[in-house]
Write an enzyme that holds these catalytic residues in place. Structure first.
Site, PDB file in Angstrom:
ATOM      1  N   LYS A  22       0.830  -1.209   0.000  1.00  0.00           N
ATOM      2  CA  LYS A  22       0.000   0.000   0.000  1.00  0.00           C
ATOM      3  C   LYS A  22       0.862   1.257   0.000  1.00  0.00           C
ATOM      4  O   LYS A  22       0.526   2.256  -0.643  1.00  0.00           O
ATOM      5  CB  LYS A  22      -0.942  -0.011   1.199  1.00  0.00           C
ATOM      6  CG  LYS A  22      -1.985  -1.115   1.099  1.00  0.00           C
ATOM      7  CD  LYS A  22      -2.777  -1.251   2.384  1.00  0.00           C
ATOM      8  CE  LYS A  22      -3.756  -2.417   2.271  1.00  0.00           C
ATOM      9  NZ  LYS A  22      -4.484  -2.644   3.522  1.00  0.00           N
ATOM     10  N   HIS A  34       0.129  -6.035  18.116  1.00  0.00           N
ATOM     11  CA  HIS A  34      -0.962  -6.996  18.279  1.00  0.00           C
ATOM     12  C   HIS A  34      -1.834  -6.542  19.440  1.00  0.00           C
ATOM     13  O   HIS A  34      -1.328  -6.095  20.462  1.00  0.00           O
ATOM     14  CB  HIS A  34      -0.411  -8.378  18.632  1.00  0.00           C
ATOM     15  CG  HIS A  34       0.619  -8.874  17.664  1.00  0.00           C
ATOM     16  ND1 HIS A  34       1.952  -8.606  17.818  1.00  0.00           N
ATOM     17  CD2 HIS A  34       0.501  -9.601  16.543  1.00  0.00           C
ATOM     18  CE1 HIS A  34       2.614  -9.174  16.823  1.00  0.00           C
ATOM     19  NE2 HIS A  34       1.761  -9.774  16.028  1.00  0.00           N
TER      20      HIS A  34
END
Length: 135
Positions: free
Chosen positions: A62, A104
């Site tokens: 991206k 995370h």
């Protein structure tokens, strides 16, 4: 000068299901060195690691705008950990500096990749002082 920023979020459980169902997934996505690091992890940490690498490679695609496949392939991008745990991204035939952050939380992994164009002086500095960082 920053020339690209990419972000990606993945559900760790979804990546874990893919790893379990599709035996070739890890071979397709991870380099041999990344697979070796992944296999050192047990339980949920294994799926977190694989999901983090997948997410980082998506974020890189991206940031460049290339996507995965035409100019850059999964194995062209490698994210390994320094001894302190910090992930370092290396990209084959890519002349820009990349930074990656992987985090995370619960069932999700979020990754940010920044691509920087370096000046000639910065490139020389990296050549002679490769451990460039904040600390």
């Amino acid at each position: 000068m920053i020339i690209g920023i990419g972000n990606d979020t993945e559900a760790i459980s979804r990546v874990g299901q893919i790893v379990t169902r599709q035996t070739k997934f890890m071979d397709s996505i991870l380099t041999p060195a990344e697979r070796e690091q992944a296999l050192e992890r047990k339980g949920k940490h294994f799926h977190e690691f694989v999901a983090g690498r997948f997410s980082a490679k998506e974020a890189f695609s991206k940031a460049t705008g290339y996507g995965i496949g035409e100019k850059v392939h999964w194995h062209d991008i490698e994210i390994l950990n320094e001894p302190n745990g910090r992930p370092i991204m290396q990209v084959k035939n890519f002349r820009y500096k990349t930074y990656v952050a992987i985090t995370h939380s619960g069932d999700f992994v979020n990754t940010v990749v920044i691509i920087e164009r370096l000046t000639i002086l910065e490139r020389l500095s990296l050549k002679f002082f490769p451990k460039r960082g904040v600390l």
